[in-house]
Design a protein around this motif. Structure first.
Motif, PDB file in Angstrom:
ATOM      1  N   ARG A   1      26.995 -26.799 -13.314  1.00 31.11           N
ATOM      2  CA  ARG A   1      26.439 -25.909 -11.646  1.00 31.11           C
ATOM      3  C   ARG A   1      25.389 -25.656 -11.171  1.00 31.11           C
ATOM      4  NH1 ARG A   1      28.273 -20.058 -10.874  1.00 31.11           N
ATOM      5  NH2 ARG A   1      27.249 -19.356 -12.068  1.00 31.11           N
ATOM      6  N   VAL A   2      25.246 -26.096 -10.644  1.00 33.57           N
ATOM      7  CA  VAL A   2      23.652 -26.969  -9.942  1.00 33.57           C
ATOM      8  C   VAL A   2      23.430 -25.593  -7.885  1.00 33.57           C
ATOM      9  CG1 VAL A   2      21.575 -28.341  -8.838  1.00 33.57           C
ATOM     10  CG2 VAL A   2      23.529 -29.069 -10.649  1.00 33.57           C
ATOM     11  N   ARG A   3      22.077 -24.689  -8.423  1.00 30.25           N
ATOM     12  CA  ARG A   3      22.008 -24.382  -7.094  1.00 30.25           C
ATOM     13  C   ARG A   3      21.157 -24.527  -6.240  1.00 30.25           C
ATOM     14  NH1 ARG A   3      20.668 -19.026  -8.030  1.00 30.25           N
ATOM     15  NH2 ARG A   3      20.028 -19.136 -10.380  1.00 30.25           N
ATOM     16  N   GLY A   4      22.273 -23.935  -5.277  1.00 26.25           N
ATOM     17  CA  GLY A   4      21.693 -25.293  -3.522  1.00 26.25           C
ATOM     18  C   GLY A   4      21.354 -23.966  -2.607  1.00 26.25           C
ATOM     19  N   GLN A   5      21.529 -24.283  -1.530  1.00 28.40           N
ATOM     20  CA  GLN A   5      20.337 -23.752  -0.267  1.00 28.40           C
ATOM     21  C   GLN A   5      21.170 -22.424  -0.065  1.00 28.40           C
ATOM     22  OE1 GLN A   5      20.130 -25.683   2.954  1.00 28.40           O
ATOM     23  NE2 GLN A   5      18.443 -27.451   1.887  1.00 28.40           N
ATOM     24  N   ARG A   6      20.408 -21.488   0.353  1.00 27.86           N
ATOM     25  CA  ARG A   6      20.995 -19.817   0.595  1.00 27.86           C
ATOM     26  C   ARG A   6      22.198 -20.259   1.959  1.00 27.86           C
ATOM     27  NH1 ARG A   6      19.762 -14.669  -1.168  1.00 27.86           N
ATOM     28  NH2 ARG A   6      18.090 -16.020  -2.583  1.00 27.86           N
ATOM     29  N   SER A   7      23.688 -19.615   1.597  1.00 29.63           N
ATOM     30  CA  SER A   7      24.942 -19.919   2.882  1.00 29.63           C
ATOM     31  C   SER A   7      24.374 -18.997   3.871  1.00 29.63           C
ATOM     32  CB  SER A   7      25.478 -18.728   2.631  1.00 29.63           C
ATOM     33  OG  SER A   7      25.866 -18.299   1.794  1.00 29.63           O
ATOM     34  N   SER A   8      24.342 -18.896   5.313  1.00 26.92           N
ATOM     35  CA  SER A   8      24.379 -18.148   6.248  1.00 26.92           C
ATOM     36  C   SER A   8      24.507 -16.457   5.656  1.00 26.92           C
ATOM     37  CB  SER A   8      25.419 -18.724   7.393  1.00 26.92           C
ATOM     38  OG  SER A   8      26.527 -18.393   7.020  1.00 26.92           O
ATOM     39  N   SER A   9      25.736 -16.374   5.384  1.00 29.30           N
ATOM     40  CA  SER A   9      25.384 -14.765   4.806  1.00 29.30           C
ATOM     41  C   SER A   9      24.477 -13.859   3.661  1.00 29.30           C
ATOM     42  CB  SER A   9      26.978 -14.945   3.791  1.00 29.30           C
ATOM     43  OG  SER A   9      26.833 -15.354   3.391  1.00 29.30           O
ATOM     44  N   GLY A  10      23.771 -14.824   3.543  1.00 25.56           N
ATOM     45  CA  GLY A  10      23.075 -14.515   2.942  1.00 25.56           C
ATOM     46  C   GLY A  10      22.656 -14.323   0.956  1.00 25.56           C
ATOM     47  N   GLU A  11      23.933 -15.057   0.870  1.00 25.18           N
ATOM     48  CA  GLU A  11      24.129 -15.212  -0.689  1.00 25.18           C
ATOM     49  C   GLU A  11      23.747 -16.121  -0.532  1.00 25.18           C
ATOM     50  OE1 GLU A  11      28.308 -14.118  -1.580  1.00 25.18           O
ATOM     51  OE2 GLU A  11      28.326 -11.771  -0.076  1.00 25.18           O
ATOM     52  N   GLN A  12      23.562 -16.835  -1.891  1.00 23.16           N
ATOM     53  CA  GLN A  12      23.506 -17.535  -3.332  1.00 23.16           C
ATOM     54  C   GLN A  12      23.953 -18.497  -3.085  1.00 23.16           C
ATOM     55  OE1 GLN A  12      19.932 -18.620  -3.726  1.00 23.16           O
ATOM     56  NE2 GLN A  12      20.172 -20.431  -4.385  1.00 23.16           N
ATOM     57  N   SER A  13      24.189 -19.942  -2.811  1.00 26.76           N
ATOM     58  CA  SER A  13      25.998 -20.699  -2.792  1.00 26.76           C
ATOM     59  C   SER A  13      25.323 -21.804  -4.448  1.00 26.76           C
ATOM     60  CB  SER A  13      25.448 -21.880  -1.972  1.00 26.76           C
ATOM     61  OG  SER A  13      24.302 -22.917  -2.005  1.00 26.76           O
ATOM     62  N   TRP A  14      26.151 -22.035  -4.815  1.00 19.69           N
ATOM     63  CA  TRP A  14      26.345 -23.120  -5.828  1.00 19.69           C
ATOM     64  C   TRP A  14      27.438 -24.283  -5.637  1.00 19.69           C
ATOM     65  CZ3 TRP A  14      23.460 -21.266 -10.063  1.00 19.69           C
ATOM     66  CH2 TRP A  14      23.630 -19.846 -10.211  1.00 19.69           C
ATOM     67  N   ARG A  15      26.763 -25.868  -6.171  1.00 19.11           N
ATOM     68  CA  ARG A  15      27.614 -26.622  -6.270  1.00 19.11           C
ATOM     69  C   ARG A  15      27.505 -27.520  -7.364  1.00 19.11           C
ATOM     70  NH1 ARG A  15      26.589 -29.874  -0.995  1.00 19.11           N
ATOM     71  NH2 ARG A  15      26.778 -32.280  -1.659  1.00 19.11           N
ATOM     72  N   ARG A  16      29.005 -28.162  -7.563  1.00 20.04           N
ATOM     73  CA  ARG A  16      28.861 -28.802  -9.266  1.00 20.04           C
ATOM     74  C   ARG A  16      29.923 -30.525  -7.497  1.00 20.04           C
ATOM     75  NH1 ARG A  16      31.373 -25.607 -12.820  1.00 20.04           N
ATOM     76  NH2 ARG A  16      31.527 -23.311 -12.237  1.00 20.04           N
ATOM     77  N   THR A  17      29.406 -31.354  -8.783  1.00 22.02           N
ATOM     78  CA  THR A  17      29.319 -32.904  -8.367  1.00 22.02           C
ATOM     79  C   THR A  17      29.835 -33.668  -9.474  1.00 22.02           C
ATOM     80  OG1 THR A  17      27.637 -32.669  -7.153  1.00 22.02           O
ATOM     81  CG2 THR A  17      28.462 -34.566  -7.367  1.00 22.02           C
ATOM     82  N   HIS A  18      31.139 -34.208  -8.927  1.00 21.41           N
ATOM     83  CA  HIS A  18      31.321 -35.284 -10.027  1.00 21.41           C
ATOM     84  C   HIS A  18      31.706 -36.646  -9.876  1.00 21.41           C
ATOM     85  CE1 HIS A  18      34.112 -36.716 -13.778  1.00 21.41           C
ATOM     86  NE2 HIS A  18      34.453 -36.799 -12.781  1.00 21.41           N
ATOM     87  N   GLN A  19      31.498 -38.154 -10.213  1.00 18.86           N
ATOM     88  CA  GLN A  19      31.242 -38.957 -10.212  1.00 18.86           C
ATOM     89  C   GLN A  19      32.175 -40.246 -11.600  1.00 18.86           C
ATOM     90  OE1 GLN A  19      27.441 -40.942  -9.646  1.00 18.86           O
ATOM     91  NE2 GLN A  19      29.008 -42.883  -8.654  1.00 18.86           N
ATOM     92  N   GLU A  20      33.121 -40.953 -10.890  1.00 18.45           N
ATOM     93  CA  GLU A  20      34.086 -40.802 -11.694  1.00 18.45           C
ATOM     94  C   GLU A  20      34.450 -42.582 -11.266  1.00 18.45           C
ATOM     95  OE1 GLU A  20      37.861 -40.440 -14.310  1.00 18.45           O
ATOM     96  OE2 GLU A  20      36.974 -38.790 -12.720  1.00 18.45           O
ATOM     97  N   ARG A  21      35.320 -43.738 -11.845  1.00 21.88           N
ATOM     98  CA  ARG A  21      35.346 -44.479 -11.829  1.00 21.88           C
ATOM     99  C   ARG A  21      36.997 -44.747 -12.365  1.00 21.88           C
ATOM    100  NH1 ARG A  21      33.245 -49.392  -9.922  1.00 21.88           N
ATOM    101  NH2 ARG A  21      33.997 -51.377 -10.613  1.00 21.88           N
ATOM    102  N   VAL A  22      38.099 -44.943 -11.380  1.00 26.74           N
ATOM    103  CA  VAL A  22      39.134 -44.662 -11.565  1.00 26.74           C
ATOM    104  C   VAL A  22      40.075 -45.907 -11.291  1.00 26.74           C
ATOM    105  CG1 VAL A  22      38.759 -42.468 -11.448  1.00 26.74           C
ATOM    106  CG2 VAL A  22      40.196 -43.490  -9.776  1.00 26.74           C
ATOM    107  N   HIS A  23      41.378 -45.925 -12.142  1.00 30.28           N
ATOM    108  CA  HIS A  23      41.833 -47.472 -11.957  1.00 30.28           C
ATOM    109  C   HIS A  23      43.440 -47.141 -10.535  1.00 30.28           C
ATOM    110  CE1 HIS A  23      40.315 -50.376 -14.676  1.00 30.28           C
ATOM    111  NE2 HIS A  23      39.829 -48.894 -15.273  1.00 30.28           N
ATOM    112  N   PHE A  24      43.692 -48.066 -10.119  1.00 32.92           N
ATOM    113  CA  PHE A  24      44.745 -48.684  -9.213  1.00 32.92           C
ATOM    114  C   PHE A  24      45.766 -48.531  -9.643  1.00 32.92           C
ATOM    115  CE2 PHE A  24      41.457 -48.149  -5.867  1.00 32.92           C
ATOM    116  CZ  PHE A  24      42.171 -46.681  -4.463  1.00 32.92           C
TER     117      PHE A  24
END
Length: 972
Positions: A558-581
């Motif tokens: 989890r990475v800390r993001g920008q502050r949201s409009s409500s004044g709370e701190q936002s958290w961001r998760r990112t995942h990158q992958e290569r899958v088969h069809f």
């Protein structure tokens, strides 16, 4: 030229054209050439369907026509465009007609395309009819023989015969009618009305291969009345078509005969059921009852009415008459009461107020509804809809990449239901780049719900395992985000050993949910991305599916993001992958590979200001009137002051207004939901009808396919049996041919051996016969020698008799008598031996003849082709040799006969001189006997020679014997 009965006319009827561009400054002329003679039509208007209605004819005899057909003389038609100002002619194209196809029977007109046309894109054509007619010219009648007959009663004016073959209505806009026929002849006014009353079973006309939502959401009836396009009031459902009966009327100036002739020319009125610019079916309303001679327009109107069947363009099979779609139409023709001069100026086509005349134009398409029981609207102006597992759909956040939006019926329906809704009612988080707004008066949201933003970026597609390139499209949906409509990317051409980035592959979803709900949904339900191949000429084909495990996104850091409009701190998760069809038909194989990047952003708790938005802006709220501040009494408690009471009343009034506003909003929400439900039910019924119709069509197609497959299997079995039978027959024929060939060789060998044996036998027989002949010839030579010796002795005896005296004559006579007896005995024996020789010779000749005949027959049968000439020469040689031998024998026999005759004559001559005249009577009898014996011997020889078969009556020896027989008979 032949006689009058042989005169013919070659008639080329140029009726009309099609696919010509419209031009007001040009006119069209068709010029026809045949046998050096050129004819042309009158100039006609240069429009899309020019009307020529002209017949061009050439006169010739039947014999000349036959010569032209042998020479293949063509009829060439050239189409020219003529400039009305400069009179400049330009060749548009030409048509070559074959004279051999012309017949005396009436032919149906055919469309002939213009060759080498300058309008290459339009491909213009002419409607032509080529016919051969007899030129029946009346023979000139002399004034003496002319006799007038009673003329039959004429039904119309003589000017009717001068009317053209095809009548065209002419609009007289200033007087408000259409003119049909010449003005001086047609001065009566009629009214032609068409009424479309009802329609039934229209769901049968829904095509299986057409998306009606792409055409439009409204249905209407369309027809053309005297060149005017007329449409009915649009209706929305094919199951229950509800529209008001509409009548369209047109005023016509003509007379009864010309109008009925025009209606016979038109034949029928075509009424189309349309959806946008697409015709779903048409019904033909016959106008022939209006043309009946029994129709009396003076007293009453003529009407054609009934329910007419709507036929589809492909004419689908119906189960019965009850399943056929019909439309109720009434066509009325009546005479107008008022005179034509008193009519006010009005439009040529007058319709009832409820049926205004509008042109046939395409309707704005309606987005097709999302099928399935779990269909939910996309992010849009839904009034507080709770989507997903207690999640709230918010407006999407604008990104740098374009946002993919799925098509939804609810969007379009809500836009239609709320066209007056302002666009500034979105929450503060929505930017100006977004076209989706949220209108949610009140939503039940748990206090611990979080505002999440999920984004999915499909980076690239590669490693395609298919041997051919595909038009790749990615498609996915995830109902937890609040949208059941699929998200699709634009098609991109993908081939092997290539990796491409699909266009518009980024999409972001904003929703409200509990963290536990999000955790459960991501662990239980994977996001399935489908890879589709979208060819141009066939249906879409599913290539494979790839499952994106969103649970891995929750386990990412989890990475800390920008502050949201409500004044709370936002958290961001990112995942990158290569899958088969994984391939759809073979799940164990990989069809391609997908690289994606998923992101989940937690914007904190959801606040009411983010989701509760009323339709009215804050400026619309009523503000209480400000009252002047009353005098404050310091001794009065605060709750009993006027300010407190006014504030309390204001709060109470606000609560009351808020309750009223909530009640109105709920009522409006209820009405909107009812409209949505009603529209959904209507669309669902249409879908069910379409599905039922498609099921019937598929069943019919399946039955036809099963029948075709059974026919093909039967045909394959028959072909296999026929092939086996053919192979068996070929083997039998080969074996039979080999056996016949060996038998023929064996029979030829046997025949050759038989022929060789027979030839050897015949050669032996011929050798024996030659030896027998040589022996017989030796016997004949010995007999001749003995005969000569006897003749010498007889000569000596005669000389002695002449020398001896007479007394010795008696004894000599006795001796001679004895010798005579002996000689007669010897002569008899010689005669017998001669007869025996003759018989043997005849037998030999017969045997020789049989041998010759048998040899000739055998040679002709066996060696007719190989040894014909050799056999003929051999036969000729044998025949000549036989003739030589036979001639020699005949000569020798003749000499012997002559000698015997002379010997007899010599012996008989001295007898009368010795005995005197007395013995003459007694000597006549022996002479007669001798002649009789001689005659019988000659007859026997001739018959013997003829019986041998070697000689005929024409041969010389037979002729000689016949002569001797005749002489003997004469002497006797």
């Amino acid at each position: 030229m032949g006689s009058k009965s042989e005169q013919l006319l070659i008639v080329v009827s140029i009726l009309e054209g099609r696919h010509f561009p419209k031009s007001s400054r040009l006119s069209l002329v068709v010029q026809a050439s045949f046998d050096g003679e050129t004819l042309s039509t009158d100039p006609t208007e240069h429009r899309e369907q020019p009307q020529f209605s002209t017949e061009l004819a050439w006169e010739l005899s039947r014999r000349t026509l036959h010569q032209h057909r042998l020479q293949r003389t063509p009829i060439k038609l050239q189409c020219f465009s003529v400039d009305l100002l400069s009179k400049k002619r330009e060749n548009v194209g030409y048509i070559v007609l074959d004279l051999r196809s012309v017949q005396e029977q009436k032919q149906e007109p055919r469309w002939f395309p213009l060759l080498s046309s300058k309008y290459t894109k339009l491909k213009p054509a002419l409607l032509l009819r080529l016919q051969l007619e007899t030129d029946s010219k009346p023979a000139p009648v002399s004034p003496d023989k002319f006799k007038a007959k009673t003329a039959p009663p004429r039904t119309g004016s003589p000017a009717l015969e001068l009317l053209p073959d095809r009548l065209q209505p002419l609009l007289v806009s200033d007087r408000g009618f259409h003119q049909i026929g010449p003005e001086d002849l047609c001065s009566e006014l009629f009214v032609l009305s068409v009424t479309v009353a009802f329609a039934t079973k229209l769901q049968q006309l829904i095509p299986s291969d057409l998306n009606l939502s792409a055409e439009g959401s409204d249905y209407f009836f369309y027809y053309t009345l005297l060149g005017n396009d007329i449409t009915s009031e649009p209706f929305h459902s094919l199951l229950t078509p509800t529209f008001e009966p509409e009548r369209a009327s047109v005023r016509i100036r003509s007379n009864k005969q010309v109008l009925q002739r025009f209606l016979r020319q038109e034949k029928c009125l075509q009424i189309h059921l349309c959806c946008g610019s697409q015709s779903l079916g048409s019904a033909d309303v016959s106008l022939s009852p209006l043309c009946s001679p029994s129709v009396d327009l003076e007293s009453r109107a003529a009407t054609v009415e009934g329910a007419f069947v709507l036929n589809t363009p492909k004419r689908l099979k119906a189960v019965g008459n009850a399943e056929l779609p019909t439309v109720g139409v009434a066509v009325t023709l009546r005479r107008e009461e008022a005179p034509a001069q008193s009519e006010p100026k009005e439009a040529a086509l007058s319709t009832l107020p409820e049926a205004p005349v509008v042109p046939l134009v395409p309707v704005v398409p309606v987005v097709p509804p999302v099928s399935g029981p779990s269909a939910q609207p996309d992010p849009g102006p839904g009034p507080g809809l709770e989507l997903g597992p207690r999640s709230l759909l918010l407006s999407p956040i604008p990104r740098e990449a374009p946002v993919c939006r799925s098509e939804s019926e609810a969007d379009s329906l809500m836009d239609e239901l709320h066209p007056e809704k302002p666009q500034d009612t979105a929450p503060p988080a929505v930017s100006e780049a977004s076209s989706v707004s949220v209108s949610a008066p009140k939503v039940s949201i748990p206090p611990s719900a979080h505002h999440f933003c999920f984004s999915l970026d499909l980076r690239s597609i590669g490693n395609l395992s298919l041997p051919h390139p595909i038009s790749a499209t990615l498609r996915y949906q995830y109902q937890f985000f609040g949208s059941a409509a699929p998200v699709m990317t634009q098609p991109v051409e993908l081939s092997r050993h290539s990796e491409l980035q699909p266009p518009q592959s980024f999409c972001a979803f904003n929703f409200a949910a509990l963290p536990q709900q999000l955790h459960d949904a991501f662990h239980k339900v994977p996001l399935v991305v489908e890879l589709w191949h979208r060819p141009l000429s066939s249906r879409d084909e599913l290539i494979g599916r790839a499952s994106l495990q969103l649970s891995r996104l929750l386990s990412s850091p989890r990475v800390r993001g920008q502050r949201s409009s409500s004044g709370e701190q936002s958290w961001r998760r990112t995942h990158q992958e290569r899958v088969h069809f994984l391939r759809a038909n073979r799940p164990t194989e990989s069809a391609a590979e997908l690289t994606y990047e998923a992101s989940l952003e937690d914007l904190g708790l959801v606040r009411a200001t983010e989701v509760v938005v009323s339709e009215s802006t804050p400026s619309d709220d009523p503000t209480p009137p400000t009252a002047p501040p009353p005098p404050v009494a310091p001794s009065v408690p605060p709750r009993e002051t006027l300010e407190y009471r006014a504030a309390l009343e204001l709060e109470l009034w606000k609560e009351e207004q808020e309750d009223l506003f909530d009640h109105k909003l709920k009522q409006k929400e209820l009405s909107h939901m009812q409209a949505l439900a009603q529209e959904w039910r209507k669309r669902d019924q249409e879908r069910e009808a379409l599905l039922h119709k498609k099921e019937q069509e598929y069943q019919q197609l399946e039955e036809q396919l099963q029948k075709t497959l059974s026919d093909l299997e039967t045909r394959e079995k028959r072909l296999a049996e026929a092939e086996l039978q053919t192979q068996r027959l070929q083997r039998e024929l080969r074996a039979e041919h080999a056996l016949t060939l060996s038998e023929l060789k064996e029979s030829g060998r046997r025949l050759q051996l038989d022929c060789d044996q027979r030839v050897a036998l015949e050669r032996d027989k011929a050798r024996l016969l030659e030896e027998e002949r040589a022996r017989l010839l030796q016997q004949m030579s010995d007999a001749d020698a003995r005969f000569k010796a006897l003749e010498k002795e007889f000569q000596v005896y005669r000389e002695q008799q002449n020398i001896r005296p007479e007394f010795r004559l008696q004894s000599e006579i006795n001796m001679l008598s004895l010798e005579k007896v002996e000689l007669e005995r010897k002569l008899e024996s010689t005669t017998k031996s001669k007869l025996h020789y003759k018989q043997q010779w005849g037998r030999a000749l017969k045997e020789l003849a049989r041998f010759k005949q048998r040899e000739q027959e055998n040679a002709m049968c066996r060696l007719k082709k190989q040894q014909q000439e050799l056999e003929t020469m051999r036969l000729k040689f044998l025949a000549s040799e036989e003739r030589n031998v036979t001639s020699q024998e005949r000569e020798e026999l003749q000499e012997i006969k002559n000698q015997i005759n002379r010997l007899k004559d010599e012996r008989l001559v001295p007898a009368p001189s010795l005995s005197g005249p007395a013995p003459s009577p007694s000597g006549h009898a022996p002479l007669d006997d001798h002649m009789s014996d001689h005659l019988s011997r000659l007859l026997e020889e001739r018959d013997t020679l003829l019986r041998t078969g070697v000689y005929t009556h024409e041969d010389r020896i037979i002729s000689e014997l016949n002569r001797q027989i005749q002489d003997a008979m004469k002497g006797h």
